[in-house]
Design an enzyme around this catalytic site. Structure first.
Site, short mmCIF file in Angstrom:
data_model
loop_
_atom_site.label_atom_id
_atom_site.label_comp_id
_atom_site.label_asym_id
_atom_site.label_seq_id
_atom_site.Cartn_x
_atom_site.Cartn_y
_atom_site.Cartn_z
N HIS A 46 0.87 -1.18 0.00
CA HIS A 46 0.00 0.00 0.00
C HIS A 46 0.91 1.22 0.00
CE1 HIS A 46 -3.00 2.91 1.22
NE2 HIS A 46 -3.95 2.00 1.11
N ARG A 87 -6.63 10.30 0.21
CA ARG A 87 -6.46 10.79 -1.17
C ARG A 87 -7.81 10.89 -1.88
NH1 ARG A 87 -3.24 6.46 -3.28
NH2 ARG A 87 -3.35 5.50 -1.22
#
Ligand code: FAD
Length: 597
Positions: A235, A255
């Site tokens: 990740h 995000r």
């Protein structure tokens, strides 16, 4: 022998989202069902999931549908996914989310009162149903409540160490109570593995202590095959500081909700890393990306929301080029883009996580983040419709199963995977068990499983399990990590071979009552098998694709797009690899890629 025995139709190993959904389905199909789990009920790793459940419900974007979700999933996996799994997943996920709501899950809502859906990397439309950044907690709470309400038997803090088989297939499972150390055996013609992932083989990981690859290894030991093991997802955003919390996840929702990545010079470097594959859909200037946040329908996606493998590699490159943060990450900034109130409402866990663990106020300053081992795409090779492994009576669902995500999983596609394939596995296991009764577990097999489990107590002055675990994690981190080369992986395999010898000589002190050193000694062989599968398959695949990046073979090779690597257990206990052609996608599905390109 001091042994507790039980008799069921279906035993589910694992009480995460996949295990609980499988147990509910098996019970509803009339099977006498039990769930066994290492930790307390409600504490499985699924509870840590933050961002949401991907499902094309079209609540925000009417133009979303299963075909677009299917296409996004296949493209995210770089076309190595089993097309049938990706199809079933995309088609059935919306029903599974609505079903959760019927069972009491409380999702965040749109202003119109529909289930709200958020943006995540690689998804064309906002499609993650969510509950703040605590979606896994709500999912587990709902499934757990239903499991208890249905009266399904749960054996918690109980670890399965061996699957029992005879010539006709599965006959049950053997394990121990973690607290007392006493042995327990479940006789059952069908076992569903739902044991989650493998992250604890790596030094820096977002995964909890339970993720030691038990199910992967137990399946192989019983004669099943693993597929896609070279693909491990790093990740892009784990915490990097302070050292005690390194690896803990910083959800992609940061995000998705407007956070941007910057290097030490303050540049939004992701604009420099847009692959051709995604160029048409990705904003190429900051102004264009900002417009996307304002008016998502008409503009292109910001590059921070490219699939995870692309973002993780970009961060890795920036840090290597000397443009990283003081602690070896990059900056993730949402403070300068969203109000403090918005951040605290949408990302409450992240706000508290940074405040408490790093003394950083994410509403006022940027976070430091870097890649962390997060998810394994590889797992037990299963039939897409029933989740049956190659051993009759053995089924696998959730992160322990392979095929669904190909070479890279899109965020949010795991929680939906658990629900879709957990349900299918439970139903198929119940069907398999029907009429298969009246066999006895042989005493010799049970005695053998007990002897193997107790062996570390019989050795004196052997290796310490914690030292071996440390050395394994360092090996995988240094030599089979995010960027790979042949000499490094060859070295890793040599070290793994040496570690295997050390594991055969582990010794533990004390007694069987709650003894974590003993528990680790029993987990370590699983971690080694999984690590060997990853290293061997990664060495064999001479190309870069999704969660597998070779410095010595940086290009994606179309020949490899047709090939899967399958791991089996060789007679000497080592890992054997074979190549297998990918199943052919039917033309009506292949058509989707032309329609939407
Ligand atoms: P788990 O939930 O891990 O359950 C495994 C179960 O198996 C546990 O009960 C464990 O005790 C049991 N078990 C293991 N070995 C044994 C054994 N030998 N004997 C008995 N029991 C055993 N995915 C998304 O789609 N959306 C997200 O927002 C998201 N956020 C995430 C955030 C974090 C921090 C992490 C780490 C992952 C996230 N993921 C997300 C991924 C997702 O959470 C996992 O892939 C998923 O929860 C795995 O579920 P599972 O049911 O397969 O396994």
């Amino acid at each position: 022998m001091d042994l507790e025995r039980h008799d069921y139709d279906v035993v589910v190993v694992g009480a995460g989202g996949a295990g609980l959904r499988a147990a509910i389905a098996a019970h509803e199909a009339g099977a006498r069902t039990a769930v066994v789990c290492k930790s307390l009920l409600g504490k499985a790793h699924t509870v840590m999931a933050e961002g949401g459940i991907a499902a094309a419900m079209a609540n925000l974007y009417p133009e979303d549908n299963w075909r677009v979700h299917f296409r996004d999933t296949m493209r995210g996996g770089k076309m190595l996914n089993h097309w049938r799994m990706a199809q079933l997943h995309a088609q059935e996920a919306p029903d599974r989310v609505r079903e959760l709501e019927d069972w009491g899950a409380l999702f965040d809502r749109t202003p119109d009162g529909l289930i709200s859906q958020r943006d995540f990397g690689g998804h064309r439309y906002a499609r993650l149903a969510h509950v703040g950044d605590r979606t896994g907690l709500e999912l587990i709470r709902t499934l757990q409540q239903r499991t208890v309400a249905l009266g399904i038997d749960v054996y918690m803090e109980c670890t399965v160490t061996r699957l029992l088989t005879d010539d006709d297939g599965v006959t049950g499972a053997f394990g121990y109570w973690r607290e007392s150390g006493r042995f327990v055996a479940w006789q059952a013609p069908a076992v569903v593995l739902a044991t989650g992932g493998i992250g604890k083989s790596y030094k820096v990981t977002s995964n909890s202590w339970e993720y030691t690859g038990d199910g992967h290894s137990l399946a192989m030991q019983a004669g099943a095959t693993l597929v896609n093991m070279e693909f491990v997802q790093f990740h892009p955003t784990g915490m990097v500081w302070p050292p005690s919390v390194r690896g803990i996840l910083v959800t992609e929702s940061v995000r998705g909700d407007g956070g941007v990545l910057k290097n030490s010079a303050g540049n939004r470097f992701m604009f420099d890393y847009i692959p051709d594959f995604f160029r048409k859909e990705t904003a190429e200037t900051e102004a264009e990306a900002d417009r996307w946040y304002e008016d998502k329908k008409n503009n292109r996606r910001p590059p921070e929301l490219l699939p995870r493998d692309e973002v993780a590699r970009a961060i890795n490159s920036e840090v290597k080029a000397g443009r990283g943060t003081p602690h070896g990450g990059v900056f993730l900034d949402i403070a300068s883009r969203r109000s403090a109130e918005y951040i605290r409402k949408r990302l409450p866990s992240m706000y508290h996580q940074f405040k408490e663990l790093a003394e950083v106020d994410i509403t006022a300053e940027a976070m430091e983040v870097g890649p962390t081992c997060h998810y394994v795409m590889g797992g037990v090779e299963v039939d897409p419709d029933t989740e049956a492994a190659r051993v009759p009576g053995l089924f696998a669902a959730g992160e322990v199963a392979g095929g669904m995500h190909g070479s890279n999983r899109l965020g949010g596609n795991s929680l939906s995977d658990l629900l879709v394939f957990g349900r299918r596995a439970g139903a198929a296991a119940a069907e398999h068990a029907r009429g298969r009764h009246g066999f006895e577990l042989p005493d010799e097999a049970l005695a053998d499983a007990a002897r193997a489990a107790l062996a570390p107590f019989d050795r004196e002055g052997g290796e310490n399990p914690y030292t071996v675990q440390h050395d394994l994690q360092q090996t995988m981190h240094d030599l089979v990590g995010i960027i790979r080369t042949a000499p490094e992986m060859e070295q890793a395999l040599e070290r793994i071979a040496a570690l295997k010898e050390r594991v055969a000589n582990l010794s533990v002190e004390g007694h069987r009552q709650y003894n974590p050193g003993w528990h680790l000694a029993l987990d370590l062989p699983h971690m080694l098998v999984v690590s060997e599968c990853i290293a061997r398959a990664a060495l064999e695949r001479q190309e870069s694709r999704g969660g597998h990046t070779r410095d010595d073979f940086p290009a994606t090779d179309s020949e490899w797009a047709r090939t899967n690597l399958i791991c089996t257990r060789a007679p000497d206990g080592s890992v054997a690899l074979t190549r297998q052609p990918l199943p052919q996608m039917p033309s009506d599905l292949a058509q989707i890629f032309e329609e939407t390109s």
